[in-house]
Design a protein around this motif. Sequence first.
Motif, PDB file in Angstrom:
ATOM      1  N   TRP A  78      18.322-117.149 -25.572  1.00  0.00           N
ATOM      2  CA  TRP A  78      19.490-116.496 -24.989  1.00  0.00           C
ATOM      3  C   TRP A  78      20.025-117.213 -23.764  1.00  0.00           C
ATOM      4  O   TRP A  78      21.192-117.051 -23.403  1.00  0.00           O
ATOM      5  CB  TRP A  78      19.168-115.037 -24.651  1.00  0.00           C
ATOM      6  CG  TRP A  78      19.044-114.185 -25.865  1.00  0.00           C
ATOM      7  CD1 TRP A  78      17.898-113.644 -26.385  1.00  0.00           C
ATOM      8  CD2 TRP A  78      20.098-113.779 -26.748  1.00  0.00           C
ATOM      9  NE1 TRP A  78      18.174-112.941 -27.527  1.00  0.00           N
ATOM     10  CE2 TRP A  78      19.515-113.004 -27.770  1.00  0.00           C
ATOM     11  CE3 TRP A  78      21.474-114.003 -26.766  1.00  0.00           C
ATOM     12  CZ2 TRP A  78      20.272-112.450 -28.801  1.00  0.00           C
ATOM     13  CZ3 TRP A  78      22.230-113.454 -27.794  1.00  0.00           C
ATOM     14  CH2 TRP A  78      21.622-112.684 -28.804  1.00  0.00           C
ATOM     15  N   ALA A  79      19.186-118.025 -23.098  1.00  0.00           N
ATOM     16  CA  ALA A  79      19.677-118.801 -21.953  1.00  0.00           C
ATOM     17  C   ALA A  79      20.773-119.762 -22.370  1.00  0.00           C
ATOM     18  O   ALA A  79      21.671-120.088 -21.590  1.00  0.00           O
ATOM     19  CB  ALA A  79      18.528-119.570 -21.303  1.00  0.00           C
ATOM     20  N   ALA A  80      20.697-120.227 -23.607  1.00  0.00           N
ATOM     21  CA  ALA A  80      21.752-121.100 -24.136  1.00  0.00           C
ATOM     22  C   ALA A  80      22.901-120.293 -24.727  1.00  0.00           C
ATOM     23  O   ALA A  80      24.076-120.601 -24.504  1.00  0.00           O
ATOM     24  CB  ALA A  80      21.168-122.033 -25.199  1.00  0.00           C
ATOM     25  N   ALA A  81      22.557-119.240 -25.478  1.00  0.00           N
ATOM     26  CA  ALA A  81      23.565-118.533 -26.268  1.00  0.00           C
ATOM     27  C   ALA A  81      24.383-117.521 -25.474  1.00  0.00           C
ATOM     28  O   ALA A  81      25.599-117.414 -25.666  1.00  0.00           O
ATOM     29  CB  ALA A  81      22.887-117.833 -27.447  1.00  0.00           C
TER      30      ALA A  81
ATOM     31  N   ASP B  61      21.749-108.729 -17.898  1.00  0.00           N
ATOM     32  CA  ASP B  61      20.896-108.454 -19.053  1.00  0.00           C
ATOM     33  C   ASP B  61      19.468-108.963 -18.885  1.00  0.00           C
ATOM     34  O   ASP B  61      18.546-108.443 -19.502  1.00  0.00           O
ATOM     35  CB  ASP B  61      21.510-109.078 -20.315  1.00  0.00           C
ATOM     36  CG  ASP B  61      22.829-108.441 -20.689  1.00  0.00           C
ATOM     37  OD1 ASP B  61      23.128-107.347 -20.170  1.00  0.00           O
ATOM     38  OD2 ASP B  61      23.589-109.035 -21.475  1.00  0.00           O
ATOM     39  N   TRP B  62      19.272-109.996 -18.063  1.00  0.00           N
ATOM     40  CA  TRP B  62      17.940-110.610 -17.910  1.00  0.00           C
ATOM     41  C   TRP B  62      17.474-110.607 -16.467  1.00  0.00           C
ATOM     42  O   TRP B  62      16.579-111.373 -16.096  1.00  0.00           O
ATOM     43  CB  TRP B  62      17.970-112.051 -18.449  1.00  0.00           C
ATOM     44  CG  TRP B  62      18.145-112.096 -19.936  1.00  0.00           C
ATOM     45  CD1 TRP B  62      19.325-112.039 -20.626  1.00  0.00           C
ATOM     46  CD2 TRP B  62      17.115-112.182 -20.910  1.00  0.00           C
ATOM     47  NE1 TRP B  62      19.086-112.088 -21.975  1.00  0.00           N
ATOM     48  CE2 TRP B  62      17.737-112.179 -22.182  1.00  0.00           C
ATOM     49  CE3 TRP B  62      15.718-112.273 -20.853  1.00  0.00           C
ATOM     50  CZ2 TRP B  62      17.007-112.260 -23.373  1.00  0.00           C
ATOM     51  CZ3 TRP B  62      14.994-112.349 -22.030  1.00  0.00           C
ATOM     52  CH2 TRP B  62      15.651-112.343 -23.272  1.00  0.00           C
TER      53      TRP B  62
ATOM     54  N   THR C 189      16.943-115.917 -13.832  1.00  0.00           N
ATOM     55  CA  THR C 189      18.399-116.092 -13.720  1.00  0.00           C
ATOM     56  C   THR C 189      18.753-117.546 -13.425  1.00  0.00           C
ATOM     57  O   THR C 189      19.772-118.048 -13.919  1.00  0.00           O
ATOM     58  CB  THR C 189      18.979-115.169 -12.637  1.00  0.00           C
ATOM     59  OG1 THR C 189      18.274-115.346 -11.404  1.00  0.00           O
ATOM     60  CG2 THR C 189      18.886-113.705 -13.051  1.00  0.00           C
ATOM     61  N   PHE C 190      17.920-118.227 -12.633  1.00  0.00           N
ATOM     62  CA  PHE C 190      18.195-119.640 -12.381  1.00  0.00           C
ATOM     63  C   PHE C 190      18.015-120.453 -13.663  1.00  0.00           C
ATOM     64  O   PHE C 190      18.786-121.383 -13.935  1.00  0.00           O
ATOM     65  CB  PHE C 190      17.275-120.182 -11.277  1.00  0.00           C
ATOM     66  CG  PHE C 190      17.586-121.602 -10.884  1.00  0.00           C
ATOM     67  CD1 PHE C 190      18.788-121.913 -10.270  1.00  0.00           C
ATOM     68  CD2 PHE C 190      16.692-122.621 -11.151  1.00  0.00           C
ATOM     69  CE1 PHE C 190      19.098-123.224  -9.916  1.00  0.00           C
ATOM     70  CE2 PHE C 190      16.979-123.941 -10.803  1.00  0.00           C
ATOM     71  CZ  PHE C 190      18.189-124.232 -10.182  1.00  0.00           C
TER      72      PHE C 190
ATOM     73  N   VAL D  90      20.784-122.874 -15.360  1.00  0.00           N
ATOM     74  CA  VAL D  90      20.560-124.277 -15.694  1.00  0.00           C
ATOM     75  C   VAL D  90      20.946-124.546 -17.142  1.00  0.00           C
ATOM     76  O   VAL D  90      21.708-125.475 -17.441  1.00  0.00           O
ATOM     77  CB  VAL D  90      19.091-124.677 -15.436  1.00  0.00           C
ATOM     78  CG1 VAL D  90      18.799-126.073 -16.004  1.00  0.00           C
ATOM     79  CG2 VAL D  90      18.781-124.641 -13.947  1.00  0.00           C
ATOM     80  N   ILE D  91      20.424-123.745 -18.062  1.00  0.00           N
ATOM     81  CA  ILE D  91      20.671-123.987 -19.493  1.00  0.00           C
ATOM     82  C   ILE D  91      22.099-123.594 -19.868  1.00  0.00           C
ATOM     83  O   ILE D  91      22.868-124.395 -20.411  1.00  0.00           O
ATOM     84  CB  ILE D  91      19.670-123.211 -20.365  1.00  0.00           C
ATOM     85  CG1 ILE D  91      18.225-123.470 -19.917  1.00  0.00           C
ATOM     86  CG2 ILE D  91      19.858-123.590 -21.843  1.00  0.00           C
ATOM     87  CD1 ILE D  91      17.827-124.908 -19.866  1.00  0.00           C
ATOM     88  N   GLY D  92      22.443-122.332 -19.595  1.00  0.00           N
ATOM     89  CA  GLY D  92      23.779-121.858 -19.953  1.00  0.00           C
ATOM     90  C   GLY D  92      24.870-122.558 -19.167  1.00  0.00           C
ATOM     91  O   GLY D  92      25.937-122.870 -19.714  1.00  0.00           O
TER      92      GLY D  92
END
Length: 511
Positions: free
Chosen positions: A109-112, A146-147, A363-364, A368-370
């Motif tokens: 989900w960090a990407a999506a 959400d996270w 969250t960090f 980074v990913i998103g």
Amino acid sequence: MEGSNRKKTSLDLPTFFISGGALLLFVVFAWINADFVADMVNTLFGWSATYFGMIYQIVVLGTFFIALILGFSKYGKIRLGNIDKPEMSTFKWISIIMCTLLAGGGVFWAAAEPLSHFLEVPPHFSGIENASPEAVVPALAMSFVDWGFLSWAILGTLGTIVLMYSHYHKGMPLKPRSLLYPIFGEKIIKKSVFGTIVDAFAIISVAAGTIGPIGFLGLQAGYGLSTITNLPNTITVHITIIILLVIAAAISAASGLHRGIQILSSFNVILAVALIIGVLLLGPGSFIFNNYFEAFGLYINEFISFNTYRGDEAWLSLWTVFFFAWFIGYGPMMAVFSARISRGRTIRELIVAVAVIAPVIATFWFAVIGGTGIFQELNIPGSISTALNEAGQPAAMMAITEQLPLGTIFGFLFLLATIIFVLTTTDSMSLTISMAISGDGHPPRWLRVFYALVMGLVAIVLVSVGENSVNALQSFIVVTAVPVVFLLLTTFWTAPKVCKEMYHDQRHKMK
């Protein structure tokens, strides 16, 4: 120590058959008619999100604030677990918390999720154009909702305090039903039909939430390997990946908490930190830092309004309410697991680690990913969104890594991190379910291995049926969160109650 010399509890066969039987029935029906099961679960999911969405939001919000109050009050210095010092080092402890509670979902989900919110701005932000520079900060901020703090707090704060009191101080079994001990006393433990139902629902919820990511990992890893190595992206490849994962999880489960889970968690934290550093150095580091701080500031400034938003129920059911329900479904069993690994920690240490430090790190990680994916999409429109539209959310991570220098290496390492995250969760949850069945912090090795294999087997069956069944099982946890949410609601009263009792007990011992 009342809890430490306690006689081991025998296997709870009614709980085993109810939870296992319900799960197997679901699989059988999915095998017979996957479309019917998917429709049924989607209908129940929509119903639960509509009628219980606000309750989910209230429970996670209340849990977070009550946990903070307890952690920074005079009760914060209470040492849990009836021992004078922690059983494991702080690094290993936080590593296990991060890997188990974040799990493979955090990588996926960090990407999506940030990309999805960037491409289609959430309804909270009217007037902001989709996929525009102004949409970057709102996209990251909504992912933090959400996270962030609330999702982590529900997984290992109030419930963990109550269970550690019931188990280590009062000698009750390490089961979800022990959350109700401060209310019902030993009646909830001994041959209680209600207690059996409580345990069974908690096991069903966490099994559904664990089996889904296992099966989905097969699909995601299959796509990733196809991208990196040109292997065919087939069902056979997906099943092979799951079989290897489950064998590794079974071996890790057999080795015990102080070897398998600790080693995997510590390694994956180091790998995740290395990946973050690599992306920051080779990717858009300045863009990530600037937008992280601004998005985190927005998240804090609008904390109450974001977490109590009810303006668009259809959108909420797909995002915030869905995730809150998912984490609520994990709540009781994660409390069991957190109680097992947190012995010797103070209440303040527990609250700060789970409800403050872990969400800031998470969250960090999302930024980074998103944030990298958003940066790439801003500079080259379609570079990420095309893959996302054509192959779905599993494609987001590989699409991001392909745009980076050394993209193949990054893709492989992110895939490895995802696998180890899911492996750690499978291992941890097989241990936790076994503890709930046996009521003991050291359940039989065969039982841990059995549940690791069963969850893998169910995932294989569902992947064989089709991707819709995996999604149906993931949604199933939202439905099972309906009864579980009431169990967690009791901690609003029981957690302060047991803190008061432990505080008086410790003061009495000091006199």
